[in-house]
Design a protein around this motif. Structure first.
Motif, mmCIF file in Angstrom:
data_model
loop_
_atom_site.group_PDB
_atom_site.id
_atom_site.type_symbol
_atom_site.label_atom_id
_atom_site.label_comp_id
_atom_site.label_asym_id
_atom_site.label_seq_id
_atom_site.Cartn_x
_atom_site.Cartn_y
_atom_site.Cartn_z
ATOM 1 N N ILE A 1 9.587 33.778 -32.936
ATOM 2 C CA ILE A 1 10.945 34.569 -32.477
ATOM 3 C C ILE A 1 12.045 33.729 -33.162
ATOM 4 C CG2 ILE A 1 12.466 34.953 -30.301
ATOM 5 C CD1 ILE A 1 9.950 35.074 -28.530
ATOM 6 N N GLU A 2 12.857 34.549 -33.902
ATOM 7 C CA GLU A 2 13.906 34.036 -34.743
ATOM 8 C C GLU A 2 15.105 34.229 -33.764
ATOM 9 O OE1 GLU A 2 13.958 35.726 -38.429
ATOM 10 O OE2 GLU A 2 12.690 34.576 -39.319
ATOM 11 N N ARG A 3 15.917 33.336 -33.541
ATOM 12 C CA ARG A 3 17.438 33.380 -32.910
ATOM 13 C C ARG A 3 18.409 33.689 -33.635
ATOM 14 N NH1 ARG A 3 17.199 30.144 -27.292
ATOM 15 N NH2 ARG A 3 18.704 31.749 -26.742
ATOM 16 N N PRO B 1 -2.787 18.772 -19.703
ATOM 17 C CA PRO B 1 -3.190 18.327 -21.111
ATOM 18 C C PRO B 1 -3.214 19.588 -22.129
ATOM 19 C CG PRO B 1 -4.778 17.628 -19.256
ATOM 20 C CD PRO B 1 -3.636 18.487 -18.657
ATOM 21 N N ARG B 2 -3.346 20.920 -21.603
ATOM 22 C CA ARG B 2 -3.353 22.069 -22.459
ATOM 23 C C ARG B 2 -2.006 22.262 -22.774
ATOM 24 N NH1 ARG B 2 -7.689 26.673 -21.099
ATOM 25 N NH2 ARG B 2 -6.757 27.302 -23.174
ATOM 26 N N ARG B 3 -1.023 22.152 -22.023
ATOM 27 C CA ARG B 3 0.325 22.435 -22.452
ATOM 28 C C ARG B 3 0.901 21.363 -23.319
ATOM 29 N NH1 ARG B 3 4.203 26.031 -19.608
ATOM 30 N NH2 ARG B 3 2.311 26.281 -18.178
ATOM 31 N N ALA B 4 0.580 20.053 -22.990
ATOM 32 C CA ALA B 4 1.000 19.160 -23.734
ATOM 33 C C ALA B 4 0.421 18.959 -25.318
ATOM 34 C CB ALA B 4 0.531 17.653 -23.445
ATOM 35 N N TRP B 5 -0.757 19.558 -25.264
ATOM 36 C CA TRP B 5 -1.670 19.895 -26.640
ATOM 37 C C TRP B 5 -0.935 20.832 -27.382
ATOM 38 C CZ3 TRP B 5 -3.691 24.085 -28.944
ATOM 39 C CH2 TRP B 5 -4.545 23.897 -30.031
ATOM 40 N N LEU B 6 -0.378 21.923 -26.750
ATOM 41 C CA LEU B 6 0.262 23.239 -27.210
ATOM 42 C C LEU B 6 1.556 22.632 -27.940
ATOM 43 C CD1 LEU B 6 -0.186 26.288 -27.963
ATOM 44 C CD2 LEU B 6 1.062 26.699 -25.892
ATOM 45 N N ARG B 7 2.275 21.781 -27.079
ATOM 46 C CA ARG B 7 3.704 21.535 -27.450
ATOM 47 C C ARG B 7 3.469 20.609 -28.760
ATOM 48 N NH1 ARG B 7 8.321 19.019 -23.352
ATOM 49 N NH2 ARG B 7 7.901 21.440 -23.074
ATOM 50 N N GLY C 1 6.972 20.967 -30.726
ATOM 51 C CA GLY C 1 7.964 20.796 -29.447
ATOM 52 C C GLY C 1 8.721 22.209 -29.205
ATOM 53 N N ASP C 2 8.190 23.289 -29.755
ATOM 54 C CA ASP C 2 8.792 24.417 -29.782
ATOM 55 C C ASP C 2 7.888 25.594 -29.185
ATOM 56 O OD1 ASP C 2 10.951 26.433 -29.400
ATOM 57 O OD2 ASP C 2 10.666 27.041 -31.851
ATOM 58 N N GLU C 3 7.003 25.454 -28.335
ATOM 59 C CA GLU C 3 6.239 26.332 -27.644
ATOM 60 C C GLU C 3 6.767 27.672 -27.343
ATOM 61 O OE1 GLU C 3 6.579 23.354 -24.409
ATOM 62 O OE2 GLU C 3 6.708 23.375 -26.543
ATOM 63 N N LEU C 4 7.987 27.665 -26.833
ATOM 64 C CA LEU C 4 8.273 28.835 -26.164
ATOM 65 C C LEU C 4 8.618 29.933 -27.184
ATOM 66 C CD1 LEU C 4 9.097 26.902 -23.773
ATOM 67 C CD2 LEU C 4 11.129 28.134 -23.404
ATOM 68 N N VAL D 1 10.741 34.804 -21.638
ATOM 69 C CA VAL D 1 9.465 33.861 -21.737
ATOM 70 C C VAL D 1 9.165 33.478 -20.444
ATOM 71 C CG1 VAL D 1 8.256 31.982 -23.072
ATOM 72 C CG2 VAL D 1 9.942 33.409 -24.256
ATOM 73 N N PRO D 2 8.027 33.718 -19.927
ATOM 74 C CA PRO D 2 7.463 33.108 -18.528
ATOM 75 C C PRO D 2 7.075 31.782 -18.861
ATOM 76 C CG PRO D 2 5.979 34.944 -19.322
ATOM 77 C CD PRO D 2 7.354 34.883 -20.272
ATOM 78 N N LEU D 3 7.524 30.893 -18.043
ATOM 79 C CA LEU D 3 7.352 29.550 -18.522
ATOM 80 C C LEU D 3 6.016 28.962 -18.016
ATOM 81 C CD1 LEU D 3 10.777 27.434 -17.591
ATOM 82 C CD2 LEU D 3 9.895 28.846 -19.687
#
Length: 543
Positions: free
Chosen positions: A254-256, A303-309, A314-317, A445-447
């Motif tokens: 997603i480009e802002r 753990p899964r959210r940390a791995w994805l970030r 650091g911009d998983e959103l 983006v649902p968190l």
């Protein structure tokens, strides 16, 4: 040891037989299906008891005849189950009879007075056959064990720890607040100059390679290996009717470009990949927070959210790398009433994969290709196209607009509800404001799932227009009257005396909730809250 082996085999056959016997019956004939399952269970229980008695020498059968007896009975049960399975497949794959006739002018019709689309109607062909019944049964049992339980959801959202945890994980991301209630979702309203174009947020398709719908990560996108088991469970549970692995447009980036100005770039993915890589983030969150609902948790606890970030820098959103977050579209219908306004919602049925029983706006759905015979990739990747398709499918029963059931390379013309809606957006003959206005309102983006959604507002400013649409559809074509599809429950409420398959949320003249119905994370999908929050702001600007 032998008894354990026999018991395991028989238990598998029993469970599979009962499940398939139930599936093979007419869904409306619950009494017959229950009787069939009871018979299978009784026979299987007797076999298990006999096997146990034989193995423990409580029954004296000379020689090895007891083993032959058990194996013979087991084979008979397998034959019965296989027969039911074959009949179920045969019944499910039968072509749907359709009457295609021509009127005096030579136009094709389906026996209704409503126009048919320009392209010929085809019988839907399933992308893949349903999985073998033993694997479907095992996957069904596994999915129950790994599903998000209602008790844990209630435990989490009755306390305050979930909100504090999300604010710690995403300190620069404000949460949506609707009617004084906070929801676990971030949303941004569209810039005013972009709201007239429903496809304002649509960017490019960055990767044209098509996913292998039979495998978790055949394209080597680096998905989390922990999602492989969930994909396999979901894949083997497919029935190609309500649970099928359709292609989707998945988030790339997603480009802002400023407040309310975004471009969503996508690539191809599948729905089951999205479940295994995005929806499972929500399950992880609920499971962890439910242990101590009042506590504020850290990223290391997920753990899964940390791995994805870490993988997304650091911009998983806004970065869809290493997952397949299916994009979706939702529209909020706000109707002018005698006093104030109302917004239409309905409860999701128990057959949907995510958030069954929760209220959601409609039409809504996954942003996905409508046909495997792509006329233009750019025209397929369209919020407007997805919204109009869902409008006809979810509100008026045009189920034949599902994937691969109709050649949709041309515009969605000739479908009466769609044409009626679009006609109502035109100004009157003397410059009067249109009866209906449709606007792009923003994104979210649902968190919990990190799966973005694009929003549309349908503002019905002419009182009675929506009721006329409902009654007009009934007159035009009885088969396509106002009737929410299988994704929603049949909850009826009266709006000006008209019985609609919907519930009504009352809004005041400023499009704020009146407080008579309380929407919370315990009964409402976060996307619905974002749709109402954004739609109310855009509606205020329109009036």
């Amino acid at each position: 040891m032998l008894f354990d082996t026999v018991e395991m085999a028989l238990t598998l056959a029993i469970t599979s037989g009962a499940a398939i016997a139930g599936a093979g019956m007419d869904r409306r004939d619950r009494r017959t299906r229950g009787a069939a399952q009871a018979v299978v269970a009784a026979i299987a229980t007797a076999m298990l008891g006999l096997a146990g008695n034989l193995v423990t020498n409580r029954v004296d059968v000379p020689g090895e005849r007891w083993l032959l007896l058990v194996l013979g009975a087991f084979l008979i049960l397998l034959v019965v189950v296989a027969t039911v399975e074959a009949r179920s497949r045969r019944d499910g794959s039968a072509a749907v009879p359709m009457t295609i006739a021509e009127d005096s002018a030579g136009h094709r019709s389906d026996g209704c007075t409503c126009e048919m689309p320009h392209q010929e109607l085809h019988v839907r062909t399933a992308p893949h056959q349903p999985g073998p019944w033993p694997l479907r049964t095992l996957a069904e049992l596994e999915s129950k064990r790994h599903s998000i339980s209602d008790s844990r959801v209630r435990k989490v959202f009755h306390a305050a720890g979930w909100e504090g945890t999300l604010r710690r994980l995403y300190p620069e991301t404000p949460l949506v607040s609707l009617g004084g209630v906070t929801f676990p979702i971030w949303a941004e309203i569209a810039a005013p100059e972009l709201r007239g174009d429903l496809d304002s947020a649509i960017g490019d398709i960055t990767d044209n390679s098509r996913p292998d719908r039979r495998r978790y990560d055949a394209e080597g996108r680096g998905f989390d290996h922990r999602g492989r088991a969930e994909f396999r469970r979901t894949y083997w549970r497919r029935d190609e009717v309500r649970r099928f692995n359709a292609e989707t447009f998945a988030l790339d980036t997603i480009e802002r470009h400023g407040p309310g100005k975004v471009r969503i770039h996508a690539r191809y993915g599948t729905y089951f990949q999205s479940v295994a890589t995005s929806e499972m983030l929500e399950r992880e969150f609920i499971n962890v927070v439910s242990h101590r609902p009042d506590a504020v948790w850290s990223l290391s606890d997920f753990p899964r959210r940390a791995w994805l970030r870490e993988q997304a820098g650091g911009d998983e959103l806004f970065n869809g790398a290493h997952r397949a977050a299916a994009l979706s579209v939702a529209a909020v219908v706000i109707v002018k009433e005698q006093h104030g306004y109302s917004a239409l919602l309905s409860r999701r049925s128990g057959d949907v994969k995510t958030h069954p029983g929760f209220q959601h706006v409609f039409p809504s759905g996954i942003l996905a290709p409508t046909s495997s015979r792509y006329g233009s990739e750019r025209s397929e990747y369209s919020v407007k196209r997805a919204f109009l398709r869902e409008f006809a499918e979810e509100l008026f029963g045009y189920d034949d607009l599902a994937f691969d059931s109709r050649d949709l390379r041309d515009a969605l013309g000739g479908i009466w509800p769609i044409q009626h809606l679009l006609n109502a957006t035109q100004p009157g003959p003397f410059g009067e404001r249109p009866a209906v206005e449709i606007r792009y309102t923003g994104i979210s983006v649902p968190l919990l799932t990190l799966r973005p959604e694009v929003y549309v507002l349908v503002l019905v400013r002419q009182p009675g227009w929506f009721d006329e649409l409902v009654s007009g559809a009934e007159r035009k074509c009885r088969r396509h009257g106002f009737n929410l599809n299988w994704e929603f429950e049949d909850d009826r409420d009266d709006i000006h005396g008209k019985r609609l398959n919907s519930i009504r949320v009352e809004l005041d003249d400023q499009f704020a909730l009146t407080g008579r119905q309380r929407l919370t994370p315990l009964n409402t999908v976060p996307h619905a809250a974002a749709a109402l929050w954004l739609g109310a702001q855009v509606a205020r600007d329109l009036v």
